[in-house]
Design an enzyme around this catalytic site. Structure first.
Site, PDB file in Angstrom:
ATOM      1  N   SER A 109       0.653  -1.216  -0.195  1.00  0.00           N
ATOM      2  CA  SER A 109       0.092   0.143   0.008  1.00  0.00           C
ATOM      3  C   SER A 109       0.804   1.220  -0.164  1.00  0.00           C
ATOM      4  CB  SER A 109      -0.886  -0.013   1.379  1.00  0.00           C
ATOM      5  OG  SER A 109      -1.751   1.060   1.426  1.00  0.00           O
ATOM      6  N   LYS A 132      -1.365  -0.771  -4.193  1.00  0.00           N
ATOM      7  CA  LYS A 132      -2.640  -0.141  -3.700  1.00  0.00           C
ATOM      8  C   LYS A 132      -1.975   1.274  -3.711  1.00  0.00           C
ATOM      9  CE  LYS A 132      -4.818   0.396   0.598  1.00  0.00           C
ATOM     10  NZ  LYS A 132      -5.450  -0.695   1.634  1.00  0.00           N
ATOM     11  N   LYS A 185      -2.837   5.262  -2.514  1.00  0.00           N
ATOM     12  CA  LYS A 185      -3.979   6.026  -1.940  1.00  0.00           C
ATOM     13  C   LYS A 185      -4.486   7.099  -2.718  1.00  0.00           C
ATOM     14  CE  LYS A 185      -3.754   4.138   2.123  1.00  0.00           C
ATOM     15  NZ  LYS A 185      -5.066   3.274   2.794  1.00  0.00           N
ATOM     16  N   ASP A 220      -7.283   3.223  -2.812  1.00  0.00           N
ATOM     17  CA  ASP A 220      -8.193   3.338  -1.524  1.00  0.00           C
ATOM     18  C   ASP A 220      -7.994   5.010  -1.354  1.00  0.00           C
ATOM     19  OD1 ASP A 220      -8.804   3.043   1.180  1.00  0.00           O
ATOM     20  OD2 ASP A 220      -7.360   1.915   1.768  1.00  0.00           O
ATOM     21  N   GLU A 236     -11.329   0.819  -2.810  1.00  0.00           N
ATOM     22  CA  GLU A 236     -11.489   0.729  -1.524  1.00  0.00           C
ATOM     23  C   GLU A 236     -11.921   1.756  -0.615  1.00  0.00           C
ATOM     24  OE1 GLU A 236      -8.110  -1.029   0.351  1.00  0.00           O
ATOM     25  OE2 GLU A 236      -8.698  -0.452   2.529  1.00  0.00           O
ATOM     26  N   ASP A 256     -13.607  -1.281   3.795  1.00  0.00           N
ATOM     27  CA  ASP A 256     -12.652  -1.532   4.877  1.00  0.00           C
ATOM     28  C   ASP A 256     -13.351  -0.821   6.026  1.00  0.00           C
ATOM     29  OD1 ASP A 256     -10.473  -1.233   6.419  1.00  0.00           O
ATOM     30  OD2 ASP A 256      -9.245   0.053   5.186  1.00  0.00           O
ATOM     31  N   LYS A 312      -9.586  -6.823   8.738  1.00  0.00           N
ATOM     32  CA  LYS A 312      -8.513  -6.275   9.620  1.00  0.00           C
ATOM     33  C   LYS A 312      -8.998  -6.829  10.810  1.00  0.00           C
ATOM     34  CE  LYS A 312      -7.203  -2.183   7.261  1.00  0.00           C
ATOM     35  NZ  LYS A 312      -7.345  -0.591   7.099  1.00  0.00           N
ATOM     36  N   GLY A 330      -3.950  -4.148   6.441  1.00  0.00           N
ATOM     37  CA  GLY A 330      -2.887  -3.711   7.251  1.00  0.00           C
ATOM     38  C   GLY A 330      -3.082  -2.320   7.985  1.00  0.00           C
TER      39      GLY A 330
HETATM   40  O1  OSB Z   1      -7.031   1.933   4.766  1.00  0.00           O
HETATM   41  O2  OSB Z   1      -5.981  -0.060   4.681  1.00  0.00           O
HETATM   42  C1  OSB Z   1      -5.965   1.196   5.394  1.00  0.00           C
HETATM   43  C2  OSB Z   1      -2.709   2.184   6.902  1.00  0.00           C
HETATM   44  C3  OSB Z   1      -3.482   3.003   8.100  1.00  0.00           C
HETATM   45  C4  OSB Z   1      -4.584   3.129   8.231  1.00  0.00           C
HETATM   46  C5  OSB Z   1      -5.512   2.513   7.284  1.00  0.00           C
HETATM   47  C6  OSB Z   1      -5.000   1.926   6.145  1.00  0.00           C
HETATM   48  C7  OSB Z   1      -3.655   1.517   5.907  1.00  0.00           C
HETATM   49  C8  OSB Z   1      -3.006   1.005   4.712  1.00  0.00           C
HETATM   50  C9  OSB Z   1      -1.515   0.386   4.811  1.00  0.00           C
HETATM   51  O3  OSB Z   1      -3.509   1.128   3.793  1.00  0.00           O
HETATM   52  C10 OSB Z   1      -1.567  -0.876   4.831  1.00  0.00           C
HETATM   53  C11 OSB Z   1      -0.346  -1.394   5.616  1.00  0.00           C
HETATM   54  O4  OSB Z   1       0.714  -1.757   4.627  1.00  0.00           O
HETATM   55  O5  OSB Z   1      -0.186  -1.777   6.683  1.00  0.00           O
HETATM   56 MG    MG Z   2      -8.340   0.955   3.698  1.00  0.00          MG
END
Ligand code: OSB
Ligand code: MG
Length: 361
Positions: free
Chosen positions: A129, A155, A157, A182, A207, A232, A256, A284
């Site tokens: 991500s 992924k 953002k 995402d 996402e 999510d 999660k 994650g």
């Molecule tokens: O939205 O998935 C998410 C990290 C912190 C809070 C929300 C998210 C994320 C990530 C990171 O996308 C995922 C990772 O590599 O741990």
């Molecule tokens: Mg997310």
């Protein structure tokens, strides 16, 4: 024993709501009959992703949860939480206790956490991500680096102003790469025309485009776009999943364990999706090796068919707090086979880093 340790990400991580680099990691250890169980509470430092924060989790754990559970017998990991069922919300704080209980139960049985959970794979597909970057050049460079590292999907953002054009540029540069985006709830249905443009970009999914609890609008959006919607933030319980499925709010779910209150709920979400032939993957929360070990074990279940946000230790940290560190090769990560989490904790380092601790019982 509850501990807080600071751990600095190699690089800041930015999502639509803001940036973070200095993690405040909460580690929990439960003890029972000479066996230990470890977990990480996956709260963020600020209430952006969830209302829970490092501060609220510390408060809930030390004032309510841990004092109520010490000294009590539990038949199974989920039963550890029975005395605090009356406490509303605070899934991440609660989940940390349940998850330490799963590690403890696996160790007591002499099996790996993966085996204890019903996992049936020795490697899991993993992705990465990537946070919001200041420039497209920086983003392209990072994407190239992670594709070279062998990640099975990337992924990205997004947020208003850093979305369609940015993704279109990326698609042009990497025509065949498995990408998804995402938004962490950065959009509303007013943006539907813009979100429709995602369909031309061949993304695996989008996402959490809309609000963190808006099942209705996600369903209306999914009617308008062919890109699968993945939820999510919206899915915090089995009831939330039932609602999302009934309404057609998503096609895919990011599971999660912290967000949904533990591994027990995660297993049932997995089962519900699996019987419908719908995909789940493990998300994650920028975890240390402790939380990562739980995530890898969960992702070894058969329904976790899509690559998870479970990246190598070195994607996050100069040095992880577990050995061996987690590694990625050819798009997969090995599921530890040792007892419990299957990794060694660097206890000296953890003790040295601890900024506060609380013991009970
Ligand atoms: O939205 O998935 C998410 C990290 C912190 C809070 C929300 C998210 C994320 C990530 C990171 O996308 C995922 C990772 O590599 O741990
Ligand atoms: Mg997310």
């Amino acid at each position: 024993m509850l501990r807080e340790i600071p751990l600095r990400l190699k690089e800041y991580f930015e999502i639509s709501s803001g940036r973070r680099q200095d993690r405040r990691i909460l580690l929990l250890t439960l003890y029972s009959e000479g066996v230990e169980g470890w977990s990480e509470c996956v709260v963020g430092e600020d209430p952006a992703y969830s209302y829970e924060t490092t501060g609220t989790a510390w408060h809930m754990l030390t004032e309510y949860i841990l004092p109520s559970i010490v000294g009590r017998d539990a038949e199974a990991p989920e039963d550890i939480l029975a005395p605090v069922r009356w406490v509303r919300g605070h899934n991440m704080a609660k989940a940390s206790v349940e998850m330490a209980g799963w590690d403890l139960a696996a160790r007591a049985d002499g099996v790996s956490l993966s085996e204890k959970l019903g996992g049936d794979r020795d490697v899991v597909p993993v992705g990465v991500s990537i946070g919001l970057k200041a420039t497209d050049e920086e983003l392209h460079e990072q994407v190239q680096g992670y594709l070279d590292d062998g990640y099975a999907r990337v992924k990205i953002k997004i947020k208003p102003g850093r979305d369609i054009e940015m993704l279109a540029g990326l698609r042009e540069r990497f025509p065949d790469a498995p990408f998804m985006a995402d938004a962490n709830s950065a959009y509303s249905l007013d943006d539907v025309d813009r979100l429709e443009e995602l369909d031309a970009l061949d993304l695996m999914m989008i996402e959490q485009p809309l609000s963190y609890d808006d099942f209705f609008d996600h369903a209306r959006l999914q009617e308008r776009i062919s890109t699968p919607v993945c939820l999510d933030e919206s899915i915090k319980s089995e009831g939330d999943l039932a609602l999302a499925l009934e309404m057609g709010s998503c096609q895919i779910v990011n599971v999660k364990p912290g967000r949904v209150g533990g591994l027990g709920v995660s297993l049932r979400l997995h089962d519900t999706m699996r019987v419908r032939g719908m995909a789940v993957w493990c998300g994650g929360m920028l975890e240390s090796g402790v939380g990562r070990a739980h995530n890898v074990a969960l992702a070894s279940l058969p329904g976790f068919t899509l690559p998870g946000d479970i990246s190598a230790s070195r994607r996050y940290w100069e040095r992880d707090i577990v050995t061996p560190e987690f590694e990625v090769e050819h798009g997969v990560m090995r599921v530890p086979t040792g007892v419990g989490l299957g990794v060694e904790l660097d206890l000296d380092r953890i003790r040295g880093l601890t900024v506060r601790e609380a013991a009970f019982g």
